[in-house]
Design a protein around this motif. Structure first.
Motif, mmCIF file in Angstrom:
data_model
loop_
_atom_site.group_PDB
_atom_site.id
_atom_site.type_symbol
_atom_site.label_atom_id
_atom_site.label_comp_id
_atom_site.label_asym_id
_atom_site.label_seq_id
_atom_site.Cartn_x
_atom_site.Cartn_y
_atom_site.Cartn_z
ATOM 1 N N PRO A 42 -0.528 -14.710 4.325
ATOM 2 C CA PRO A 42 -1.812 -14.461 3.682
ATOM 3 C C PRO A 42 -2.011 -12.977 3.394
ATOM 4 N N ALA A 43 -2.876 -12.676 2.470
ATOM 5 C CA ALA A 43 -3.187 -11.284 2.132
ATOM 6 C C ALA A 43 -4.221 -10.734 3.099
ATOM 7 N N GLY A 44 -4.031 -9.490 3.468
ATOM 8 C CA GLY A 44 -4.991 -8.785 4.301
ATOM 9 C C GLY A 44 -5.309 -7.444 3.677
ATOM 10 N N GLN A 45 -6.396 -6.844 4.118
ATOM 11 C CA GLN A 45 -6.806 -5.538 3.609
ATOM 12 C C GLN A 45 -6.896 -4.585 4.783
ATOM 13 N N CYS A 46 -6.118 -3.489 4.718
ATOM 14 C CA CYS A 46 -6.194 -2.453 5.737
ATOM 15 C C CYS A 46 -7.098 -1.338 5.225
ATOM 16 N N SER A 63 -3.065 4.498 -1.305
ATOM 17 C CA SER A 63 -3.447 3.638 -2.432
ATOM 18 C C SER A 63 -4.425 4.312 -3.391
ATOM 19 N N GLY A 64 -5.157 5.297 -2.897
ATOM 20 C CA GLY A 64 -6.180 5.937 -3.723
ATOM 21 C C GLY A 64 -7.422 5.083 -3.891
ATOM 22 N N THR A 65 -7.540 4.030 -3.072
ATOM 23 C CA THR A 65 -8.689 3.125 -3.150
ATOM 24 C C THR A 65 -9.290 2.954 -1.760
ATOM 25 N N ASP A 66 -10.064 1.890 -1.573
ATOM 26 C CA ASP A 66 -10.733 1.661 -0.294
ATOM 27 C C ASP A 66 -9.822 1.093 0.784
ATOM 28 N N GLY A 67 -8.571 0.841 0.466
ATOM 29 C CA GLY A 67 -7.636 0.321 1.458
ATOM 30 C C GLY A 67 -6.377 -0.163 0.780
ATOM 31 N N ASN A 68 -5.622 -0.949 1.503
ATOM 32 C CA ASN A 68 -4.342 -1.408 1.001
ATOM 33 C C ASN A 68 -4.252 -2.916 1.187
ATOM 34 N N ALA A 69 -4.253 -3.659 0.092
ATOM 35 C CA ALA A 69 -4.093 -5.111 0.138
ATOM 36 C C ALA A 69 -2.610 -5.411 0.242
ATOM 37 N N VAL A 70 -2.229 -6.151 1.281
ATOM 38 C CA VAL A 70 -0.819 -6.396 1.540
ATOM 39 C C VAL A 70 -0.623 -7.801 2.099
ATOM 40 N N PHE A 71 0.568 -8.338 1.880
ATOM 41 C CA PHE A 71 0.963 -9.590 2.517
ATOM 42 C C PHE A 71 2.411 -9.417 2.960
ATOM 43 N N HIS A 118 8.268 -2.682 1.726
ATOM 44 C CA HIS A 118 9.111 -2.055 2.748
ATOM 45 C C HIS A 118 9.237 -2.985 3.946
ATOM 46 N N PRO A 119 10.383 -2.919 4.633
ATOM 47 C CA PRO A 119 10.569 -3.787 5.795
ATOM 48 C C PRO A 119 9.813 -3.266 7.011
ATOM 49 N N ASP A 120 9.519 -4.173 7.945
ATOM 50 C CA ASP A 120 8.922 -3.753 9.205
ATOM 51 C C ASP A 120 9.986 -3.068 10.056
ATOM 52 N N ALA A 121 9.594 -2.516 11.180
ATOM 53 C CA ALA A 121 10.505 -1.758 12.034
ATOM 54 C C ALA A 121 11.665 -2.601 12.560
ATOM 55 N N GLU A 122 11.443 -3.903 12.736
ATOM 56 C CA GLU A 122 12.492 -4.790 13.241
ATOM 57 C C GLU A 122 13.379 -5.341 12.132
ATOM 58 N N GLY A 123 13.011 -5.111 10.874
ATOM 59 C CA GLY A 123 13.807 -5.602 9.760
ATOM 60 C C GLY A 123 13.731 -7.104 9.561
ATOM 61 N N LYS A 124 12.635 -7.723 9.995
ATOM 62 C CA LYS A 124 12.487 -9.178 9.884
ATOM 63 C C LYS A 124 11.626 -9.609 8.704
ATOM 64 N N ILE A 125 10.666 -8.764 8.342
ATOM 65 C CA ILE A 125 9.769 -9.100 7.239
ATOM 66 C C ILE A 125 9.632 -7.918 6.290
ATOM 67 N N TYR A 126 9.203 -8.205 5.080
ATOM 68 C CA TYR A 126 8.817 -7.164 4.128
ATOM 69 C C TYR A 126 7.303 -7.191 4.005
ATOM 70 N N PHE A 127 6.688 -6.017 4.041
ATOM 71 C CA PHE A 127 5.288 -5.867 3.688
ATOM 72 C C PHE A 127 5.251 -5.581 2.196
ATOM 73 N N VAL A 128 4.447 -6.336 1.469
ATOM 74 C CA VAL A 128 4.411 -6.231 0.017
ATOM 75 C C VAL A 128 2.997 -5.862 -0.434
ATOM 76 N N ALA A 140 -7.361 -12.887 4.181
ATOM 77 C CA ALA A 140 -7.392 -13.627 5.437
ATOM 78 C C ALA A 140 -8.052 -12.791 6.526
ATOM 79 N N ALA A 141 -7.972 -11.453 6.399
ATOM 80 C CA ALA A 141 -8.548 -10.559 7.404
ATOM 81 C C ALA A 141 -8.632 -9.144 6.855
ATOM 82 N N HIS A 142 -9.491 -8.360 7.495
ATOM 83 C CA HIS A 142 -9.605 -6.924 7.240
ATOM 84 C C HIS A 142 -9.252 -6.235 8.552
ATOM 85 N N ILE A 143 -8.380 -5.204 8.497
ATOM 86 C CA ILE A 143 -8.032 -4.466 9.706
ATOM 87 C C ILE A 143 -8.420 -3.000 9.567
#
Length: 143
Positions: A24-28, A37-45, A86-96, A111-114
């Motif tokens: 799911p997409a989240g917003q940091c 991002s130059g905006t109010d946060g970073n939408a990522v999944f 970019h991949p996470d530190a463990e190289g298991k997932i990509y953050f997009v 799905a959530a705001h962090i």
């Protein structure tokens, strides 16, 4: 098998496809995501490394390690400056970064705001997604 979800940077030099499930997409709302991002946060999944593939331009990606950022690194297209997956530190997932998508991923809303505890004072979160003070597992804030 369904069609892949494709994405690219602003200039098109970097492109990728996702051939499997996505999270799911989240917003940091942390200060680093606002600045990158130059905006109010970073939408990522996220998606698994097995589902992600570069279509072109991987050599055109640069990175910047934030001084004192506890391992926080920004990856971006050298030509246009768009953030890149970019991949996470463990190289298991990509953050997009969700804004890179050229195709409809199928999700609607976050799905959530962090890191809401450090969001910009001018931001008003108006959806019903959970709002975490910091990362997942931190206290949930009232909207």
């Amino acid at each position: 098998m369904s069609e892949p979800i494709r994405g690219s940077c602003l200039c098109g030099a970097v492109s990728f496809a996702i051939d499997g499930k996505i999270g799911p997409a989240g917003q940091c709302h942390c200060s680093k995501c606002r600045k990158v991002s130059g905006t109010d946060g970073n939408a990522v999944f996220y998606t698994s490394v097995r589902s992600f593939r570069w279509l072109g331009g991987e050599a055109n990606i640069a990175s910047f390690a934030v001084p004192g950022g506890a391992g926080w690194t920004s990856t971006f297209c050298r030509t246009c400056g768009s953030p890149t997956p970019h991949p996470d530190a463990e190289g298991k997932i990509y953050f997009v970064p969700a804004g890179l998508l050229d195709d409809d991923p199928g999700f609607r809303g976050y799905a959530a705001h962090i890191f809401v505890g450090s969001k910009a004072p001018w931001v008003c979160i108006t959806d019903g997604a959970p709002q975490y003070a910091e990362g997942f597992g931190s206290p949930v804030m009232q909207g």
